[in-house]
Design an enzyme around this catalytic site. Structure first.
Site, PDB file in Angstrom:
ATOM      1  N   GLU A 145      -0.848   3.949   3.766  1.00  0.00           N
ATOM      2  CA  GLU A 145      -0.513   2.987   4.218  1.00  0.00           C
ATOM      3  C   GLU A 145      -1.595   2.558   5.295  1.00  0.00           C
ATOM      4  O   GLU A 145      -1.565   2.576   6.276  1.00  0.00           O
ATOM      5  CB  GLU A 145       0.709   2.925   5.011  1.00  0.00           C
ATOM      6  N   GLU A 159      -4.394   0.478   7.198  1.00  0.00           N
ATOM      7  CA  GLU A 159      -4.363  -0.634   8.309  1.00  0.00           C
ATOM      8  C   GLU A 159      -5.990  -0.854   8.458  1.00  0.00           C
ATOM      9  O   GLU A 159      -6.626   0.025   8.601  1.00  0.00           O
ATOM     10  CB  GLU A 159      -3.473  -0.410   9.390  1.00  0.00           C
ATOM     11  N   GLU A 213      -2.049  -4.914   7.121  1.00  0.00           N
ATOM     12  CA  GLU A 213      -1.560  -3.772   5.969  1.00  0.00           C
ATOM     13  C   GLU A 213      -1.233  -4.051   4.708  1.00  0.00           C
ATOM     14  O   GLU A 213      -0.630  -5.240   4.575  1.00  0.00           O
ATOM     15  CB  GLU A 213      -0.380  -2.723   6.748  1.00  0.00           C
TER      16      GLU A 213
END
Length: 446
Positions: A134, A136, A198
């Protein structure tokens, strides 16, 4: 990202049909920086014969000048034509493994090293280590000379839409380019901080996941530039707001399926998962230098900004280092929340997997989960619950790494020495730098 199996003949045929003009041979150095050698397409046969060369002495963490000749061995399954246009023609890429001039796998190549740990996983009876990252990032405006500034392009917040989220069009174009390249994007949204975004994409097995992270970074930066923006994966570019992480979701499989899932246990979490979790907990401090390899990483790992600071786990709150999301069956997984996007994904995934496998080997249960907000606990309460701090600086993280033989072995001698040398040089340079904060605090007072 969907994996297609290619042969050399397939690649020759596609390159001709698609009128590919240039070939970019990509690899990753010790610091996680993407490197590449670009060749005209008429060198394709040389590339496919594993005869493309590299001066390894010019790459951080590779070799000395007297042993510099190295070979690039392309992974044919990473063949990809970039969707964006070039005035000189289409550009394709192949991700490569580094070999010595004698044709042996180079032990200082992070991708080769990850393959080594994956092979250990296979020998232990497991078939796949699925990773769902994930990552960012922040979007900043460019100045009139095309250089990045610290001026944000929006004032959006978590899940905001236009008009406050002016990065919406850029983020949408990033998603479209990723999908053209075979990524299956699962979510795309504005993050908590202004200018922060994100994009989550579907999990993949260890080596492909690391490849995907590197490709993702390249696409994000390329598309952002076309929007007059600079995309940065720096963990904490601005003080006072949340930093950027790269949470790593992981699950381990064998021929029967996800070994983290047990339908007969009380919480449907397997004993194997608990052992793996304990391996991560026991080696969390040693892992930190790899997962958070820059001075700036530790400006993110502070209380108050949703980043983990303490070594604990839970299934019910987001303050611990490791979280167990609610999904079960094939979706049963662990989420390690400390990793940031400056981490070399090949090194990070290899070390995490090695520590988890060590936990399975030792067969010890982790401490009890912590289902309250750790940030509100006193130090005495934390220690009474077996909760200790992650290293607070790069210097302390490297010290912890030096004391952890399991993490050291996950890198091998060459990578370990190169990595520590690189981190210690960075810390030394930082330690000697006089910051604006120091001048503001002390120049007039003393």
């Amino acid at each position: 990202m969907a994996t297609t199996k290619y042969t050399a003949a397939d690649i020759r045929k596609i390159a001709q049909e698609e009128d590919v003009a240039f070939l970019r041979l990509m690899f990753t150095d010790i610091n996680g920086i993407i490197k590449n050698v670009e060749l005209p397409i008429d060198q394709l046969d040389k590339v496919l014969a594993n005869k493309a060369t590299l001066d390894g002495s010019s790459i951080d963490g590779f070799v000395r000048i007297e042993e510099s000749d190295m070979l690039l061995y392309p992974d044919l399954n990473t063949w990809l034509i970039f969707p964006w246009s070039s005035e000189h023609g289409k550009v394709a890429r192949l991700i490569c493994d580094i070999h010595t001039s004698e044709g042996e796998e180079f032990t200082g190549d992070p991708r080769n090293n990850l393959r080594r740990i994956v092979e250990k996983m296979h020998q232990a009876g497991f078939s796949a280590f699925n990773i769902g990252p994930e990552p960012e990032f922040f979007l900043f405006k460019l100045d009139e000379k095309g250089q990045p500034t610290l001026n944000l392009n929006d004032n959006g917040g978590y899940f905001d839409l236009e008009p406050v989220d002016l990065g919406e069009n850029c983020r949408r174009d990033i998603v479209l380019e990723l999908e053209k390249m075979g990524f299956e994007v699962e979510a795309s949204h504005h993050e908590v901080a202004p200018g922060q975004h994100e994009i989550d994409f579907k999990y993949a097995d260890a080596i492909e996941a690391a490849d995907n992270i590197q490709t993702f970074k390249l696409v994000v930066r390329t598309v952002a530039r076309k929007h007059g923006l600079h995309a940065t994966f720096m963990p904490k570019p601005l003080e006072g707001i949340n930093g950027s992480g790269m949470h790593i979701n992981m699950s381990l499989f064998n021929e029967n399926g996800n070994v983290f899932y047990d339908e007969h246990s009380k919480n449907q979490l397997s004993q194997t998962m608990m052992y793996f979790l304990n391996g991560l907990m026991q080696h969390a401090r040693g892992l930190t230098a790899i997962n958070n390899p820059t001075v700036n990483s530790y400006k993110r790992l502070v209380p108050g900004f949703e980043a983990p600071v303490y070594i604990a786990w839970s299934g019910k709150n987001r303050s611990p280092l490791i979280r167990i999301p609610m999904a079960r069956k094939t979706g049963t997984r662990l989420e390690m929340r400390s990793v940031d996007p400056t981490a070399n994904p090949y090194l990070a995934i290899a070390s995490i997997l090695a520590c988890g496998l060590q936990g399975i080997k030792e067969q010890k249960d982790p401490v009890a989960p912590v289902n309250r907000n750790i940030y509100t606990m006193t130090e005495e309460e934390r220690h009474a619950n077996g909760i200790y701090d992650l290293p607070s600086t790069l210097h302390n993280a490297v010290k912890a790494l030096k004391e952890d033989p399991v993490v050291i072995s996950s890198m091998g001698e060459h990578l370990y020495k190169s990595f520590v040398d690189s981190r210690e040089l960075e810390w030394s340079a930082y330690r000697q730098t006089v910051s604006k904060w120091e001048c503001d605090q002390y120049l007039k007072r003393f």
